[in-house]
Design a protein around this motif. Structure first.
Motif, PDB file in Angstrom:
ATOM      1  N   LYS A  99      11.789  -7.931  -5.785  1.00  0.00           N
ATOM      2  CA  LYS A  99      12.343  -7.749  -4.362  1.00  0.00           C
ATOM      3  C   LYS A  99      11.906  -8.711  -3.139  1.00  0.00           C
ATOM      4  N   THR A 100      10.463  -9.028  -3.365  1.00  0.00           N
ATOM      5  CA  THR A 100       9.864  -9.798  -2.412  1.00  0.00           C
ATOM      6  C   THR A 100      10.631 -11.114  -2.307  1.00  0.00           C
ATOM      7  N   GLU A 101      10.761 -11.818  -3.596  1.00  0.00           N
ATOM      8  CA  GLU A 101      11.371 -13.113  -3.472  1.00  0.00           C
ATOM      9  C   GLU A 101      12.766 -13.205  -4.325  1.00  0.00           C
ATOM     10  N   TYR A 102      13.265 -12.104  -4.120  1.00  0.00           N
ATOM     11  CA  TYR A 102      14.795 -12.046  -4.547  1.00  0.00           C
ATOM     12  C   TYR A 102      15.802 -13.138  -4.216  1.00  0.00           C
ATOM     13  N   PRO A 103      16.459 -13.714  -4.890  1.00  0.00           N
ATOM     14  CA  PRO A 103      16.793 -13.614  -6.204  1.00  0.00           C
ATOM     15  C   PRO A 103      16.250 -14.276  -7.270  1.00  0.00           C
ATOM     16  N   GLN A 104      14.849 -14.946  -7.029  1.00  0.00           N
ATOM     17  CA  GLN A 104      14.525 -15.605  -7.815  1.00  0.00           C
ATOM     18  C   GLN A 104      13.540 -14.627  -8.965  1.00  0.00           C
ATOM     19  N   ARG A 105      13.000 -15.153  -9.896  1.00  0.00           N
ATOM     20  CA  ARG A 105      12.473 -14.127 -10.855  1.00  0.00           C
ATOM     21  C   ARG A 105      11.406 -13.510 -10.442  1.00  0.00           C
ATOM     22  N   PRO A 106      11.097 -12.294 -10.949  1.00  0.00           N
ATOM     23  CA  PRO A 106       9.898 -11.470 -10.558  1.00  0.00           C
ATOM     24  C   PRO A 106       8.592 -11.994 -10.540  1.00  0.00           C
ATOM     25  N   VAL A 107       7.791 -11.544  -9.400  1.00  0.00           N
ATOM     26  CA  VAL A 107       6.507 -12.175  -9.409  1.00  0.00           C
ATOM     27  C   VAL A 107       5.405 -11.130  -9.368  1.00  0.00           C
ATOM     28  N   ASN A 108       4.231 -11.745  -9.708  1.00  0.00           N
ATOM     29  CA  ASN A 108       3.145 -10.539  -9.633  1.00  0.00           C
ATOM     30  C   ASN A 108       2.632 -10.815  -8.137  1.00  0.00           C
ATOM     31  N   THR A 109       2.821  -9.763  -7.358  1.00  0.00           N
ATOM     32  CA  THR A 109       2.466  -9.719  -5.828  1.00  0.00           C
ATOM     33  C   THR A 109       0.986  -9.366  -6.014  1.00  0.00           C
ATOM     34  N   TRP A 123       2.024   0.358 -10.718  1.00  0.00           N
ATOM     35  CA  TRP A 123       1.578  -1.031 -10.991  1.00  0.00           C
ATOM     36  C   TRP A 123       2.873  -1.906 -11.608  1.00  0.00           C
ATOM     37  N   HIS A 124       3.622  -1.294 -12.145  1.00  0.00           N
ATOM     38  CA  HIS A 124       4.670  -2.180 -12.693  1.00  0.00           C
ATOM     39  C   HIS A 124       5.465  -2.903 -11.322  1.00  0.00           C
ATOM     40  N   GLU A 125       5.561  -2.101 -10.316  1.00  0.00           N
ATOM     41  CA  GLU A 125       6.359  -2.712  -9.220  1.00  0.00           C
ATOM     42  C   GLU A 125       5.623  -3.705  -8.533  1.00  0.00           C
ATOM     43  N   TYR A 153       0.546  -1.290   0.009  1.00  0.00           N
ATOM     44  CA  TYR A 153      -0.145  -0.263   0.122  1.00  0.00           C
ATOM     45  C   TYR A 153       0.974   1.290  -0.013  1.00  0.00           C
ATOM     46  N   LYS A 154       1.663   1.235   0.886  1.00  0.00           N
ATOM     47  CA  LYS A 154       2.808   2.478   0.860  1.00  0.00           C
ATOM     48  C   LYS A 154       3.460   2.515  -0.353  1.00  0.00           C
ATOM     49  N   GLN A 155       3.893   1.361  -0.812  1.00  0.00           N
ATOM     50  CA  GLN A 155       4.502   1.817  -2.148  1.00  0.00           C
ATOM     51  C   GLN A 155       3.757   2.134  -3.294  1.00  0.00           C
ATOM     52  N   THR A 156       2.563   1.935  -3.129  1.00  0.00           N
ATOM     53  CA  THR A 156       1.489   2.583  -4.112  1.00  0.00           C
ATOM     54  C   THR A 156       1.137   3.844  -4.158  1.00  0.00           C
ATOM     55  N   PHE A 167      -3.947  -1.945  -3.208  1.00  0.00           N
ATOM     56  CA  PHE A 167      -3.506  -1.052  -4.480  1.00  0.00           C
ATOM     57  C   PHE A 167      -4.713  -0.199  -4.653  1.00  0.00           C
ATOM     58  N   VAL A 168      -5.774  -0.743  -4.432  1.00  0.00           N
ATOM     59  CA  VAL A 168      -7.186   0.443  -4.666  1.00  0.00           C
ATOM     60  C   VAL A 168      -7.059   1.284  -3.498  1.00  0.00           C
ATOM     61  N   LEU A 169      -6.496   0.999  -2.185  1.00  0.00           N
ATOM     62  CA  LEU A 169      -6.550   2.083  -1.279  1.00  0.00           C
ATOM     63  C   LEU A 169      -5.608   3.176  -1.610  1.00  0.00           C
ATOM     64  N   GLY A 170      -4.416   2.493  -2.083  1.00  0.00           N
ATOM     65  CA  GLY A 170      -3.297   3.412  -2.648  1.00  0.00           C
ATOM     66  C   GLY A 170      -3.631   4.374  -3.645  1.00  0.00           C
ATOM     67  N   VAL A 171      -4.376   3.951  -4.523  1.00  0.00           N
ATOM     68  CA  VAL A 171      -4.916   4.788  -5.762  1.00  0.00           C
ATOM     69  C   VAL A 171      -5.911   5.674  -5.170  1.00  0.00           C
TER      70      VAL A 171
END
Length: 243
Positions: free
Chosen positions: A106-116, A98-100, A85-88, A126-130
């Motif tokens: 970062k969350t599951e580093y060093p694995q591949r990027p994930v759709n959190t 959105w891209h982040e 939320y803070k990140q948004t 995300f909705v509250l951040g927006v």
């Protein structure tokens, strides 16, 4: 022809009476005593919202903490959910936010990027951040982003309690039944919810909508059952008249 006209008139009269009578659903609750019903739901929702917020305040002395200490008081998965939320809120643009979230490296580093968004179900954050970004020019000086987040969770919990009252009324067809459900929930607050101790948990966002789903389903089934019963009575009545 005269006999058929009488049968048609009788069926029409039964149908009109059935429409006017209460079918035990949600619509009858608001149509019969709309003012009292609305006031009751609002009072229950507001009181529960204040009750949860006060329990949270008593537990952490939230209002006396600085913003950094408020964030540090969030533990385990609470901090994880809030961080998105803070990140948004703090991202340079919504596109960056959105891209982040959909390509988080970062969350599951060093694995591949994930759709959190999907992995941790953080759509509410995300909705509250927006929402806070959109309202920040207006309310930014009145409430911080972390307080906005917490107050929304408590308000949603309050709305859920109002829905629970409606659900209990629909099932019991009595204000006493609705009041009993609310009072028993308040009496067993520590066993019934954790929103007052851990607002960011997923259950804080899901339980009010679970109550809403149950309310809609119960009202629908009651309406269908009432219409089916009227149809059977009308069918038997027409059979008796024709005989």
């Amino acid at each position: 022809m005269g006999k058929q006209a009488k049968v048609s008139a009788a069926l029409k009269k039964r149908k009109e009476v059935g429409k006017k009578s209460s079918n035990g659903g949600l619509l009858s609750f608001f149509s019969t005593t709309r003012g009292v019903a609305t006031l009751t739901v609002v009072v229950v929702s507001f009181f529960h919202y204040m009750y949860m917020a006060q329990l949270f305040e008593n537990d952490r002395y939230w209002s006396s903490l600085t913003e950094s200490k408020k964030e540090m008081s969030l533990m385990s998965e609470q901090a994880l959910y809030y961080s998105y939320y803070k990140q948004t809120v703090l991202a340079p643009t919504l596109g960056d936010a959105w891209h982040e979230l959909v390509a988080d490296n970062k969350t599951e580093y060093p694995q591949r990027p994930v759709n959190t968004l999907q992995r941790f179900n953080i759509y509410p954050e995300f909705v509250l951040g927006v929402a806070y970004r959109a309202l920040q020019p207006t309310i930014g000086s009145l409430i911080s982003h972390i307080d906005f987040y917490m107050q929304f969770v408590f308000a949603l919990s309050g709305a859920g309690m109002g829905v629970m009252f409606l659900l209990a009324y629909t099932l019991s067809q009595s204000y006493v039944g609705g009041a009993a459900a609310v009072l028993l929930h308040w009496y067993n607050t520590e066993n019934a919810t954790r929103v007052q101790w851990a607002p960011p948990l997923r259950e804080s966002f899901s339980i009010p909508f679970l109550f809403l789903q149950l309310l809609v389903l119960t009202s629908y089934l009651r309406r269908v059952s009432a219409e089916d019963g009227r149809g059977r009575r009308a069918g038997s009545g027409s059979g008796n008249d024709s005989s």
